[in-house]
Design a protein around this motif. Structure first.
Motif, mmCIF file in Angstrom:
data_model
loop_
_atom_site.group_PDB
_atom_site.id
_atom_site.type_symbol
_atom_site.label_atom_id
_atom_site.label_comp_id
_atom_site.label_asym_id
_atom_site.label_seq_id
_atom_site.Cartn_x
_atom_site.Cartn_y
_atom_site.Cartn_z
ATOM 1 N N LEU A 242 2.282 -5.567 -9.181
ATOM 2 C CA LEU A 242 1.447 -5.325 -7.785
ATOM 3 C C LEU A 242 1.252 -5.567 -6.628
ATOM 4 C CD1 LEU A 242 -1.244 -4.880 -8.070
ATOM 5 C CD2 LEU A 242 -2.173 -7.534 -8.086
ATOM 6 N N TYR A 243 2.385 -6.474 -6.525
ATOM 7 C CA TYR A 243 2.695 -7.124 -4.594
ATOM 8 C C TYR A 243 3.776 -5.956 -4.633
ATOM 9 C CZ TYR A 243 0.353 -11.230 -6.567
ATOM 10 O OH TYR A 243 -0.893 -11.646 -6.790
ATOM 11 N N ALA A 244 4.622 -5.672 -5.181
ATOM 12 C CA ALA A 244 5.636 -4.225 -4.392
ATOM 13 C C ALA A 244 5.054 -3.335 -4.314
ATOM 14 C CB ALA A 244 6.750 -4.405 -5.301
ATOM 15 N N HIS A 245 3.776 -3.318 -5.599
ATOM 16 C CA HIS A 245 3.219 -1.790 -4.545
ATOM 17 C C HIS A 245 2.260 -1.841 -3.979
ATOM 18 C CE1 HIS A 245 3.762 -0.199 -8.767
ATOM 19 N NE2 HIS A 245 2.419 -0.685 -9.663
ATOM 20 N N ILE A 246 1.784 -3.020 -3.411
ATOM 21 C CA ILE A 246 0.563 -3.015 -2.043
ATOM 22 C C ILE A 246 1.577 -3.283 -1.094
ATOM 23 C CG2 ILE A 246 -0.766 -5.251 -0.803
ATOM 24 C CD1 ILE A 246 -1.796 -6.341 -3.485
ATOM 25 N N ALA A 247 2.827 -3.607 -1.555
ATOM 26 C CA ALA A 247 4.087 -4.180 0.825
ATOM 27 C C ALA A 247 4.591 -2.791 0.222
ATOM 28 C CB ALA A 247 4.879 -4.868 -0.038
ATOM 29 N N TRP A 248 4.582 -1.487 -0.460
ATOM 30 C CA TRP A 248 4.961 0.058 -0.436
ATOM 31 C C TRP A 248 3.180 1.138 -0.163
ATOM 32 C CZ3 TRP A 248 4.572 3.807 -4.634
ATOM 33 C CH2 TRP A 248 5.847 4.997 -3.965
ATOM 34 N N LEU A 249 2.345 0.558 0.040
ATOM 35 C CA LEU A 249 1.520 1.631 0.840
ATOM 36 C C LEU A 249 0.975 0.767 1.941
ATOM 37 C CD1 LEU A 249 -0.949 0.991 -2.934
ATOM 38 C CD2 LEU A 249 1.406 2.790 -2.487
ATOM 39 N N ARG A 250 0.946 -0.384 1.775
ATOM 40 C CA ARG A 250 1.180 -0.585 3.708
ATOM 41 C C ARG A 250 2.292 -0.053 4.038
ATOM 42 N NH1 ARG A 250 -2.298 -4.815 4.495
ATOM 43 N NH2 ARG A 250 -0.885 -5.322 6.822
ATOM 44 N N LYS A 251 3.116 0.148 4.027
ATOM 45 C CA LYS A 251 4.289 0.911 4.293
ATOM 46 C C LYS A 251 3.954 2.284 4.708
ATOM 47 C CE LYS A 251 7.436 -0.367 6.248
ATOM 48 N NZ LYS A 251 7.697 -0.524 8.038
ATOM 49 N N ILE A 252 3.899 2.628 3.133
ATOM 50 C CA ILE A 252 3.648 4.296 3.734
ATOM 51 C C ILE A 252 2.530 4.753 4.448
ATOM 52 C CG2 ILE A 252 2.133 6.119 2.612
ATOM 53 C CD1 ILE A 252 3.678 4.702 -0.569
ATOM 54 N N GLN A 253 1.198 3.815 5.263
ATOM 55 C CA GLN A 253 0.595 3.789 6.101
ATOM 56 C C GLN A 253 1.059 4.450 7.240
ATOM 57 O OE1 GLN A 253 -2.845 1.737 5.102
ATOM 58 N NE2 GLN A 253 -4.318 2.548 6.608
ATOM 59 N N GLU A 254 2.478 3.359 7.644
ATOM 60 C CA GLU A 254 2.939 3.776 9.049
ATOM 61 C C GLU A 254 4.291 4.780 9.310
ATOM 62 O OE1 GLU A 254 5.336 -0.101 8.891
ATOM 63 O OE2 GLU A 254 3.133 -1.400 8.659
ATOM 64 N N LEU A 255 3.970 5.464 8.194
ATOM 65 C CA LEU A 255 5.479 6.445 7.720
ATOM 66 C C LEU A 255 4.274 8.152 8.479
ATOM 67 C CD1 LEU A 255 6.888 5.738 4.601
ATOM 68 C CD2 LEU A 255 7.328 4.931 7.004
ATOM 69 N N ASN B 252 -0.197 7.904 8.709
ATOM 70 C CA ASN B 252 -1.529 6.794 9.185
ATOM 71 C C ASN B 252 -1.938 7.162 6.880
ATOM 72 O OD1 ASN B 252 -3.555 4.793 9.322
ATOM 73 N ND2 ASN B 252 -5.004 6.061 10.051
ATOM 74 N N VAL B 253 -2.223 7.837 6.404
ATOM 75 C CA VAL B 253 -1.971 7.771 5.103
ATOM 76 C C VAL B 253 -2.452 6.522 3.595
ATOM 77 C CG1 VAL B 253 -1.641 8.764 2.427
ATOM 78 C CG2 VAL B 253 -1.116 10.000 5.181
ATOM 79 N N GLU B 254 -3.524 6.386 3.611
ATOM 80 C CA GLU B 254 -4.429 5.213 2.665
ATOM 81 C C GLU B 254 -4.394 5.619 1.307
ATOM 82 O OE1 GLU B 254 -8.103 2.241 2.689
ATOM 83 O OE2 GLU B 254 -8.291 3.753 4.685
ATOM 84 N N VAL B 255 -3.617 5.064 0.639
ATOM 85 C CA VAL B 255 -3.808 5.780 -0.726
ATOM 86 C C VAL B 255 -4.843 4.522 -1.437
ATOM 87 C CG1 VAL B 255 -2.131 5.789 -3.345
ATOM 88 C CG2 VAL B 255 -1.540 5.816 -0.907
ATOM 89 N N LYS B 256 -5.902 5.545 -2.050
ATOM 90 C CA LYS B 256 -6.951 4.459 -2.438
ATOM 91 C C LYS B 256 -6.841 4.734 -3.325
ATOM 92 C CE LYS B 256 -9.521 5.658 1.562
ATOM 93 N NZ LYS B 256 -10.410 6.646 2.635
#
Ligand code: BEZ
Length: 222
Positions: A80-93, A100-104
């Motif tokens: 779960l923590y890897a997922h959260i970190a990756w989704l936060r990084k994706i938002q910066e790309l 600014n893509v938010e994976v909801k």
């Protein structure tokens, strides 16, 4: 680990049920999605390049899928923590016009491969990573289409949307869809089940239908 290989549900089977921790809380699948279409998809690993482009694309299309009564659920064999970190990084790309893509939609934590095993997502390519599987589950919880891609090949999201549209059209109007069908194209009338119906079809004067032969008849959709 070997036990997880090869247990693949088939088109027409009820979607195997599971309870899982996700980035959006716990989900009970498919019960929580009753009445909706679901695209359940797996990817090999967080923080990998092809998967990142796929998540940006899927997240950018999430509202389009919602408008088709379709929910997205992702999975990988990561924490779960890897997922959260990756989704936060994706938002910066920023890539391909997406930023600014938010994976909801929920991304399932599946370190023990419980879900991946039930869905045949662990295949010979790797015993520690899921392949790129896509399961299309209908509002009654039945698997209607399955796609499998290897790790190196990013999925075609226009095709994924076309599959949802094609399945919904088939259910709504009791038709089939021809090669390369797109919404608005003519549809196929199911094959006749008797000589009488075949004859009727060839004599049919309905201007909204046409036949190339008794077994290949179309509805005009335009
Ligand atoms: C990728 O998403 O880029 C990837 C993941 C696993 C193996 C190879 C590529």
């Amino acid at each position: 680990m070997e036990d997880n290989i090869g247990r693949m549900p088939l088109i027409g089977d009820p979607a195997p049920s599971f309870k899982a921790v996700t980035t959006q809380g716990i989900i009970n699948f498919p019960e929580d999605y009753k009445g909706k279409w679901v695209i359940l998809f797996s990817h090999p690993a967080d923080f990998t390049p092809v998967c990142t482009t796929e998540f940006m694309t899927f997240a950018s299309m999430a509202d389009e899928f919602k408008s088709l009564n379709t929910e997205l659920v992702g999975l990988s064999v990561d924490s779960l923590y890897a997922h959260i970190a990756w989704l936060r990084k994706i938002q910066e790309l920023e890539w391909n016009g997406m930023k600014n893509v938010e994976v909801k939609f929920p991304l399932i934590e599946d370190i023990k491969m419980d879900v991946a095993g039930k869905y045949g997502m662990i295949q010979s390519q790797s015993t520690t990573q899921a392949v790129r599987a896509v399961f299309f589950v209908d509002p009654k919880g039945i698997i209607r289409t399955i796609l499998y891609y290897p790790a190196s090949l990013g999925r075609n999201f226009n095709e994924i949307k076309r599959i949802i549209l094609g399945l919904q059209k088939a259910d709504k109007d009791s038709v089939a869809t021809p090669a390369n069908w797109e919404p608005g194209d003519d549809t196929i009338i199911p094959t006749p089940g008797s000589c009488g119906v075949a004859k009727e079809r060839m004599e049919n004067k309905d201007e909204n239908k046409y036949c190339l032969d008794w077994f290949l008849c179309f509805n005009k959709e335009k």
